[in-house]
Design an enzyme around this catalytic site. Sequence first.
Site, short mmCIF file in Angstrom:
data_model
loop_
_atom_site.label_atom_id
_atom_site.label_comp_id
_atom_site.label_asym_id
_atom_site.label_seq_id
_atom_site.Cartn_x
_atom_site.Cartn_y
_atom_site.Cartn_z
CG HIS A 1 18.28 -17.12 -19.08
ND1 HIS A 1 18.16 -17.67 -17.83
CD2 HIS A 1 19.54 -17.40 -19.48
CE1 HIS A 1 19.29 -18.27 -17.50
NE2 HIS A 1 20.15 -18.12 -18.48
CG ASP B 1 24.06 -14.30 -15.00
OD1 ASP B 1 24.64 -15.13 -15.73
OD2 ASP B 1 23.05 -14.60 -14.32
#
Length: 623
Positions: A270, A343
């Site tokens: 992230h 993702d």
Amino acid sequence: MHDTGTGSTGNTESTESTESTGNTAQPSRRTVLAAGAGVTAALAAAGPAFAADAPDDRRLHALVSRMTLEEKVGQLFVMRVYGHSATAPDQADIDANLKEIGVRTAAELVAKYRVGGIIYFAWAHNTREPHQIADLSNGIQRASLDLPRGLPVLISTDQEHGIVARVGRPATLFPGAMAVGAGGSRSDARALGRIAGAELRAMGIRQDYSPVADVNVNPANPVIGVRSFGADPRAVAALVAAEVAGYQGSGVAATAKHFPGHGDTNVDSHTGFPTITHSRELWEKLDAPPFRAAIAAGIDSIMTAHLMVPALDDSGDPATLSRPILTGILREKLGYDGVVVTDSLGMEGVRTKYGDDRVPVLALKAGVDQLLNPPDLDLAWNAVLTAVRGGELTEARLDESVLRILRLKAKLGLFRSPYVTRDGVDRTVGTRAHLTVADRIAERTTTLLVNEGRLLPLSRRRHPRVLVVGADPASPSGTTGPPTGVLAGALTELGFTATALSTGTAPSAAAIARAVAAARDADAVVAATYNVGAGSAQKTLVEQLAATGRPVVAVAIRNPYDVAHLPSATACLAAYSWTDVELRAAARVVAGRVEPRGRLPVAVRRADDPEQVLYPIGYGLTY
């Protein structure tokens, strides 16, 4: 995706009109037939009249051939959108949509970009309660099917269970993957997928970004950890295959993630760009088996990882953008021809090397089909359009992905039956039978690691007064929390007099002093621990509680590695998550209502010598 935000729990009534879905028991027969007719017409226009069955491949090819380039580009995107309603979200959600996407509502998103998928999040206020979720799903389908050549939308979410769940109570919430790994039961994993899949489908969600197929061999992994079934690739592979069979047997597309494997990193993708240093041989032995098992089980979709694996591709590109990894290995070597989804494209791991306009184009060139949640949809959508018009991408390449996506929608019954009903929600979601199965599965996961002097199970006669202290991290989506309160409440229901005292993940000296003072009035202490490290104040808390002479039961409510730092605890349990279902199961083990049956799915190493294993994979005590 990984994000674990929580959502609104405000007014659960849909504000859509009765014609749209609103609070009606189900969509009217007229609107269902009209929507079905819209899909049928789109297919019939491409060939012979189409019956109310899933279209065959010939008709899907014909349908693709009639789509505009803009419609094809739209089918590739799966996008977030704020709001509990497809047409009448709250003003704050309208404002957020305008700011981030340039549309007011989910209906406008579908109309403007013809997106093929929408992802639900609690933090986007999509998942307040089951009836509202069903109404939102119906509203999205209607908005898309009412368009010229309208197609059903593939609605997805991250419902891993454990610490990542987007749909909360009253839906059934199960133990997370590492807890299931501790239980070691393929039938439990299959039951989890079957029940969770049935509940998601009843709410109109047909694609679940689960199970996690990563083999978590790095205790310092900041993003996978207990979301993985464990550290043994063969055990992980068996449980992945079982869960896939459960989900897909219920008519929901399972998604194995994160290819080619995210289990051995100490960087969160992230916020950074991880590198996996495994050799090709080690990757084959450690990371590949669960993905091979998922493919053998007929997995419908596989999610990519935003990380670099130099042994598989030395270009410096993340796997999401790597043709050698996605086409060379996943498609050609492993023989996978299902849907590949990225993702989230908003994560730093995929944005480090290239701009947000290049990422979706490069992902498609690498072999991706679905582009998930770009930070700027307009930029990404137009970048793909421009790449095709300029010749960097061929329209034939887009057709391959669009066809895969439409095949999946057809397999899931979206052409035949795009809507859900409130009656279906009531029959399926959070039923007593489902909740009972979740409790029984959880009871088979709790792992007893230390039990000096056979302290456990606690006796209501010898230890009637129990103090519950410890960490109270933010409750995973849709559970009650806080953990100390859930544990104390469960122990009280089991016949103890239990009180809760939250001391936090980093207890101050004053908080520790309060806990020690309270412990003197208790017969035993239960300490909920959360990611204890060498210098953690949680370790000091347990040491000072033990110094009172009261027996201390440490319950690791996330990583089982805590036990290595808690030698002063009289007993130690691993619960693997701080969700209600796992905490209640741990309380039943503490009270002796059930015997501990879990076995470590990962190795716990010594705190003072990490080269030495303190408790190996498979370790676990019982009564």
